[in-house]
Motif scaffolding. Structure first.
Motif, short mmCIF file in Angstrom:
data_model
loop_
_atom_site.label_atom_id
_atom_site.label_comp_id
_atom_site.label_asym_id
_atom_site.label_seq_id
_atom_site.Cartn_x
_atom_site.Cartn_y
_atom_site.Cartn_z
N ILE A 415 0.83 -1.20 0.00
CA ILE A 415 0.00 0.00 0.00
C ILE A 415 0.87 1.25 0.00
N THR A 416 1.93 1.26 0.79
CA THR A 416 2.80 2.43 0.87
C THR A 416 3.40 2.77 -0.49
N LEU A 417 3.90 1.77 -1.18
CA LEU A 417 4.53 2.01 -2.48
C LEU A 417 3.50 2.38 -3.55
N LEU A 418 2.38 1.64 -3.58
CA LEU A 418 1.38 1.91 -4.61
C LEU A 418 0.66 3.23 -4.36
N ARG A 419 0.50 3.63 -3.12
CA ARG A 419 -0.13 4.92 -2.83
C ARG A 419 0.67 6.06 -3.46
N LEU A 420 1.99 6.01 -3.33
CA LEU A 420 2.84 7.02 -3.95
C LEU A 420 2.77 6.95 -5.48
N ALA A 421 2.73 5.72 -6.02
CA ALA A 421 2.63 5.57 -7.47
C ALA A 421 1.32 6.15 -8.00
N PHE A 422 0.22 5.90 -7.30
CA PHE A 422 -1.07 6.46 -7.71
C PHE A 422 -1.07 7.99 -7.58
N LEU A 423 -0.38 8.52 -6.58
CA LEU A 423 -0.29 9.98 -6.42
C LEU A 423 0.39 10.62 -7.64
N PHE A 424 1.51 10.06 -8.06
CA PHE A 424 2.21 10.61 -9.22
C PHE A 424 1.37 10.47 -10.49
N GLY A 427 -1.28 13.12 -10.31
CA GLY A 427 -0.73 14.45 -10.52
C GLY A 427 -0.44 14.75 -11.97
N PHE A 428 -0.01 13.75 -12.74
CA PHE A 428 0.32 13.97 -14.14
C PHE A 428 -0.88 13.82 -15.07
N TRP A 429 -1.71 12.81 -14.85
CA TRP A 429 -2.77 12.50 -15.82
C TRP A 429 -4.17 12.46 -15.22
N GLY A 430 -4.34 12.77 -13.97
CA GLY A 430 -5.67 12.82 -13.38
C GLY A 430 -6.31 11.46 -13.24
N LEU A 431 -7.64 11.41 -13.39
CA LEU A 431 -8.37 10.16 -13.23
C LEU A 431 -7.95 9.13 -14.28
N PHE A 432 -7.56 9.62 -15.47
CA PHE A 432 -7.09 8.69 -16.50
C PHE A 432 -5.83 7.96 -16.02
N GLY A 433 -4.92 8.65 -15.37
CA GLY A 433 -3.71 8.02 -14.84
C GLY A 433 -4.03 7.02 -13.75
N GLY A 435 -6.87 5.34 -13.45
CA GLY A 435 -7.48 4.18 -14.11
C GLY A 435 -6.45 3.31 -14.82
N LEU A 436 -5.48 3.96 -15.48
CA LEU A 436 -4.45 3.21 -16.20
C LEU A 436 -3.58 2.40 -15.23
N LEU A 437 -3.12 3.05 -14.17
CA LEU A 437 -2.29 2.34 -13.20
C LEU A 437 -3.09 1.26 -12.47
N GLY A 438 -4.37 1.55 -12.20
CA GLY A 438 -5.22 0.54 -11.56
C GLY A 438 -5.36 -0.70 -12.42
N ALA A 439 -5.48 -0.51 -13.75
CA ALA A 439 -5.57 -1.66 -14.66
C ALA A 439 -4.28 -2.47 -14.65
N VAL A 440 -3.13 -1.74 -14.60
CA VAL A 440 -1.84 -2.44 -14.54
C VAL A 440 -1.74 -3.29 -13.27
N VAL A 441 -2.14 -2.71 -12.13
CA VAL A 441 -2.09 -3.45 -10.86
C VAL A 441 -3.02 -4.65 -10.89
#
Length: 491
Positions: A415-424, A427-433, A435-441
């Motif tokens: 959770i600690t690592l993925l929380r920071l990844a989702f934050l970045f 910050g760069f791509w909004g909800l699209f980012g 959703g994209l990272l969530g699909a990867v996970v």
């Protein structure tokens, strides 16, 4: 000239010889004056003998009562090595844990494990007797897996006691406890635990094969073994479970899993581990099914909040303010207008400061550990908000996310690592980012497996009968037949 280290390794591979003086000379040469080696010479029925032991590793009272007193009274006729050896092995017990050491490597391994070693003139092997009595921590409540109605005993650092805690709960002869020795220098004892009628044989063979491939010098904790048991393919979540509780390990063994006990650590490894097991506790099977189902759904919600709440706040505030109503938007705008740094930097900074505080509180002595909470609450919390360095909404969102993560301690690292990844990503791509990272996970989770067993079971692949103890907790009357085991999916 052979270096001392190579000479010692060469001597350790040599067999025990039939000359007592040469044996003792070789043993002392290998030990090189080690102060904990005790050599006691005496006459055993007229023949020269020596009793070796390691100071601090054996029980003096047990050694005296079971071995020293009886063995000095032994009188055998004829007084030959063969007759005395036959008498000691076939007519005397001395200890229930007995064996033979035929090489110096075996002799030192027994010696450093708390055994008494008997070397006799004319005998080309040593007799060893278990009289272990080293200091150890008593069985106590597990520190990391608290419960209300479950058992209060947990594993300790001594593997033999941990084996007894498992055997006390599982008296079936189908429970197998297989001892191994790994680590070229530490010679650490490992114990493979499994139910012979539940676990696939291929799983045991694969685990043993991976353990045999290790070339570690020492094994000082469970973390030394996990990389060799996990798949090389990267996974965001653990595929090997850990537990301090004997009852949890026994429950997993009944499901066809394999447990691995390690001498010197109070944690047992569970192979393989399912993702859904991070949301289960032993108390779930003591409470009523309806209440347990509610608690589990709260845990699933807490996982999503811990992972996504700061990222969602950041994405909406930066890229999608139209999703907020007018009142909430004005509140957020007013709170953020005086902040000196960007929202992304603010969110990452708060999380990093929290990790620093958590690590400081964890490593500091308990006597001063409380000061960390005072500093964090008064200075960082109140003063930072009052001075305008951090906005109140951001601090609130981050605090809620962190507290939600406490509900699932097994997933704290991920959770600690993925929380920071989702934050970045937010910050760069909004909800699209997000959703994209969530699909990867999600794809990573569904593709991950441990020894051919999918960790997302019973969701992917779908196994409806497994839902009785994942999304809900069915009554034991319904779960007593057709239990979900590893063999249902093992390939």
């Amino acid at each position: 000239m052979i270096p001392k280290s190579n000479e010692t390794e060469y001597l350790l591979r040599q067999p025990v010889i039939a000359n007592l003086e040469q044996n003792i000379a070789c043993i002392q040469k290998i030990a090189e004056g080690s102060s904990d080696l005790l050599v006691n010479r005496f006459l055993l029925s007229g023949l020269p003998a020596a009793l070796l032991c390691c100071e601090g590793m054996m029980s003096t009272a047990m050694l005296t009562e079971l071995i020293l007193e009886p063995i000095t009274r032994v009188h055998v006729t004829p007084k030959t090595t063969e007759a005395i050896a036959d008498y000691l092995q076939n007519r005397q017990l001395y200890s229930t844990d007995r064996s033979q050491a035929k090489t110096y490597a075996e002799l030192f391994r027994f010696l450093h494990s708390g055994f008494a070693v008997l070397v006799l003139e004319g005998l080309n092997y040593a007799l060893v007797y278990g009289v272990q009595g080293y200091e150890k921590r008593s069985v106590s409540t597990p520190t990391g897996e608290d419960n209300i109605m479950g058992a209060k005993d947990g594993f300790i650092e001594v593997i033999r006691i941990n084996m007894s805690l498992v055997r006390r709960r599982m008296k079936s002869p189908q429970l197998k406890l297989k001892l191994l020795t790994k680590g070229t220098k530490s010679q650490t004892d490992l114990c493979l635990c499994y139910m012979a009628d539940r676990v696939p044989k291929a799983l045991i063979e694969q685990i043993l094969a991976r353990l045999d491939q290790m070339e570690l010098e020492s094994i000082l904790s469970s973390g030394y073994l996990e990389p060799f048991l996990e798949n090389r393919r990267c996974c965001f979540f653990d595929t090997i479970g850990t537990t301090q509780r004997p009852d949890v390990l026994c429950a997993k063994l009944l499901e066809g899993r394999v447990g691995l006990l390690i001498d010197g650590t109070p944690f047992a490894l569970i192979i393989p581990k399912l993702f859904c097991e991070s949301f289960q506790t032993m108390d779930d099977y003591c409470f009523r099914p309806a209440y347990t189902t509610l608690i589990r759904w709260i845990k699933y919600l807490a996982f999503l909040v811990a992972l996504l709440l700061p990222a969602l706040y950041l994405a909406i505030a930066l890229h999608h303010p139209e999703l907020l109503n007018r009142t909430l938007l004005l509140i957020l705008a007013e709170a953020e207008q005086n902040a000196p740094i960007s929202l992304t930097a603010e969110a990452v900074g708060v999380l990093v400061v929290y990790e620093i505080i958590r690590e400081a509180g964890l490593r500091l002595p308990k006597a001063v550990g409380g000061a960390v909470s005072i500093v964090a609450g008064l200075i960082i919390g109140d003063s930072a908000v009052s001075s305008g360095l951090i906005s109140t909404p951001m601090l609130t969102v981050t605090a809620i996310s962190i507290i939600a993560g406490f509900v699932i301690p097994d997933l704290a690292q991920s959770i600690t690592l993925l929380r920071l990844a989702f934050l970045f990503a937010a910050g760069f791509w909004g909800l699209f980012g997000i959703g994209l990272l969530g699909a990867v996970v999600l794809f990573n989770l569904c593709a991950a497996e441990s020894f051919g067993f999918p960790i997302m079971a019973p969701f992917a692949p779908l196994y409806r009968r497994g839902f009785r103890d994942t999304l809900t907790r069915a009554n034991f009357r319904k779960m007593q037949s057709g239990n979900f085991t590893v063999e249902d999916y093992y390939e």
